[in-house]
Design a protein around this motif. Sequence first.
Motif, PDB file in Angstrom:
ATOM      1  N   ASP A  41       0.831  -1.196   0.000  1.00  0.00           N
ATOM      2  CA  ASP A  41       0.000   0.000   0.000  1.00  0.00           C
ATOM      3  C   ASP A  41       0.871   1.254   0.000  1.00  0.00           C
ATOM      4  OD1 ASP A  41       0.849   0.427   2.660  1.00  0.00           O
ATOM      5  OD2 ASP A  41      -0.856  -0.688   3.454  1.00  0.00           O
ATOM      6  N   GLN A  42       0.209   2.369  -0.226  1.00  0.00           N
ATOM      7  CA  GLN A  42       0.845   3.672  -0.207  1.00  0.00           C
ATOM      8  C   GLN A  42      -0.145   4.667   0.377  1.00  0.00           C
ATOM      9  OE1 GLN A  42       3.225   5.595  -0.023  1.00  0.00           O
ATOM     10  NE2 GLN A  42       3.749   6.702  -1.892  1.00  0.00           N
ATOM     11  N   SER A  43       0.329   5.469   1.333  1.00  0.00           N
ATOM     12  CA  SER A  43      -0.508   6.507   1.923  1.00  0.00           C
ATOM     13  C   SER A  43      -0.272   7.822   1.185  1.00  0.00           C
ATOM     14  CB  SER A  43      -0.188   6.678   3.404  1.00  0.00           C
ATOM     15  OG  SER A  43      -0.942   7.737   3.955  1.00  0.00           O
ATOM     16  N   GLY A  69      -0.424  12.344   5.391  1.00  0.00           N
ATOM     17  CA  GLY A  69       0.352  12.003   6.573  1.00  0.00           C
ATOM     18  C   GLY A  69       0.499  13.173   7.512  1.00  0.00           C
ATOM     19  N   ALA A 116      -8.910   1.967  -2.905  1.00  0.00           N
ATOM     20  CA  ALA A 116      -8.584   3.226  -2.249  1.00  0.00           C
ATOM     21  C   ALA A 116      -9.576   3.450  -1.118  1.00  0.00           C
ATOM     22  CB  ALA A 116      -8.643   4.385  -3.245  1.00  0.00           C
ATOM     23  N   ARG A 139     -10.487   6.049   2.459  1.00  0.00           N
ATOM     24  CA  ARG A 139     -10.242   7.215   3.274  1.00  0.00           C
ATOM     25  C   ARG A 139     -11.268   7.227   4.389  1.00  0.00           C
ATOM     26  NH1 ARG A 139     -10.035  13.564   1.293  1.00  0.00           N
ATOM     27  NH2 ARG A 139      -8.431  14.236   2.782  1.00  0.00           N
ATOM     28  N   ASP A 197      -3.443   5.030   9.588  1.00  0.00           N
ATOM     29  CA  ASP A 197      -3.593   4.272   8.348  1.00  0.00           C
ATOM     30  C   ASP A 197      -5.051   3.985   8.013  1.00  0.00           C
ATOM     31  OD1 ASP A 197      -4.118   2.426  10.302  1.00  0.00           O
ATOM     32  OD2 ASP A 197      -2.730   0.912   9.590  1.00  0.00           O
ATOM     33  N   GLN A 198      -5.973   4.270   8.951  1.00  0.00           N
ATOM     34  CA  GLN A 198      -7.390   4.102   8.672  1.00  0.00           C
ATOM     35  C   GLN A 198      -8.051   5.420   8.267  1.00  0.00           C
ATOM     36  OE1 GLN A 198      -8.491   2.282  12.442  1.00  0.00           O
ATOM     37  NE2 GLN A 198      -8.723   0.306  11.449  1.00  0.00           N
ATOM     38  N   ALA A 232      -6.288   8.165   6.808  1.00  0.00           N
ATOM     39  CA  ALA A 232      -5.639   8.788   5.656  1.00  0.00           C
ATOM     40  C   ALA A 232      -6.073   8.109   4.360  1.00  0.00           C
ATOM     41  CB  ALA A 232      -4.124   8.699   5.801  1.00  0.00           C
ATOM     42  N   THR A 237      -5.480   6.029   1.439  1.00  0.00           N
ATOM     43  CA  THR A 237      -4.517   4.950   1.226  1.00  0.00           C
ATOM     44  C   THR A 237      -4.985   4.071   0.080  1.00  0.00           C
ATOM     45  OG1 THR A 237      -3.969   4.930   3.588  1.00  0.00           O
ATOM     46  CG2 THR A 237      -3.312   3.012   2.297  1.00  0.00           C
ATOM     47  N   ALA A 254      -4.363   0.282  -1.460  1.00  0.00           N
ATOM     48  CA  ALA A 254      -3.783  -1.041  -1.216  1.00  0.00           C
ATOM     49  C   ALA A 254      -3.948  -1.885  -2.474  1.00  0.00           C
ATOM     50  CB  ALA A 254      -4.467  -1.717  -0.034  1.00  0.00           C
TER      51      ALA A 254
END
Length: 353
Positions: free
Chosen positions: A144-146, A149, A172, A174, A214-215, A217, A219, A221
């Motif tokens: 994954d990538q956020s 941040g 994706a 958010r 991580d929940q 933002a 993100t 996956a």
Amino acid sequence: FEKVEVETLPTAEQYAGADAVVLDDDVEVRYGTDPLSGKLVVDKTVHVRARILREGGARLANVQVGYDPAFSSVTSFSARTVAPDGKERHFAASDGVDAPAMAGFELYTDNRVVNVHLAPDMPGTLIEYRYTRHWHDPRLETFDQSFEGDLPERRARLTVIAPAGWKVESEARRLDAPFAFPPKVGHESGLTTWSWEQHEMLALKHERFEPARDQTALTVAVRLVEWSERGETKTAPPNLPALSAWLYDLSKPPAATDAPLELARSLVRGLPDDATTRARTLYGWVRDHVSYCAIEIGIGGMRPHPAGDVFRLGYGDCKDKATLLRDMIAATGGSSDLVILFAHDGLPERLDV
């Protein structure tokens, strides 16, 4: 690394209250096959470029790259700093320390971390690093990538590359809900590329009692769901029932030896012929006589140890103790199954296979 003109970099005045600003945060995930074995391999390359604006931003100079030797390795690492006066310093993995991820727990987990401290770390310094982690056994791996941040970001990007015909799933989210963020898809030279990119993201504000970052933002996956190995089609578990079936087969070690089974029968002897009463008694014995000790080296993080070994040694982790209890319940005429429970910081846990 590209040449940097210090005078063109963002300044503290442009980002009031921010300790640093991330200029680039790139993640590339490349799926392929090993040329010798023909098996699936994955390379994940991370490239980060940021400028320290205030003293608190010095934390960016501590670069940590985790890996687990049973499944992956760090195949490349390079970094540099550009001081406010333009002077550059370059770093390699050998300038850091390759150490256990959890000091003092080497017998329990083989996870490791490459730690490299970049210098200088004063305000005005540019921090830049790039590394690649190679998975030679990427079973059940999600990447994954956020895109948000604790710091403002000029650009964040996720790129996924796979041979044409291989199937990749992406989602994706958010605030832990689906978010409309479709990728750009390209096809060239027998490869398919998916890319997600965002620009000029503000830093997220901290709130009291907020869920995990991580929940909340944005993100993305991704996971590989279908690929080819030596001409044979392979698939990952597509849903919870399939994942459950895979874990069920994995959690069937050899049956317990006679000792714990005989003990189980003696513990319930004389008790009412009631499944709940008997299960509660056996549960109490396992709870009080088998110490918790997690040994999760390699596949040990998912596969329980044989119940006979857990009984003989007097320790095991959650799945080890549950396996012993399952065999003891079976020895007294009952039945039970292992169930995975997720802790999820107050929000539902999504399926990350």
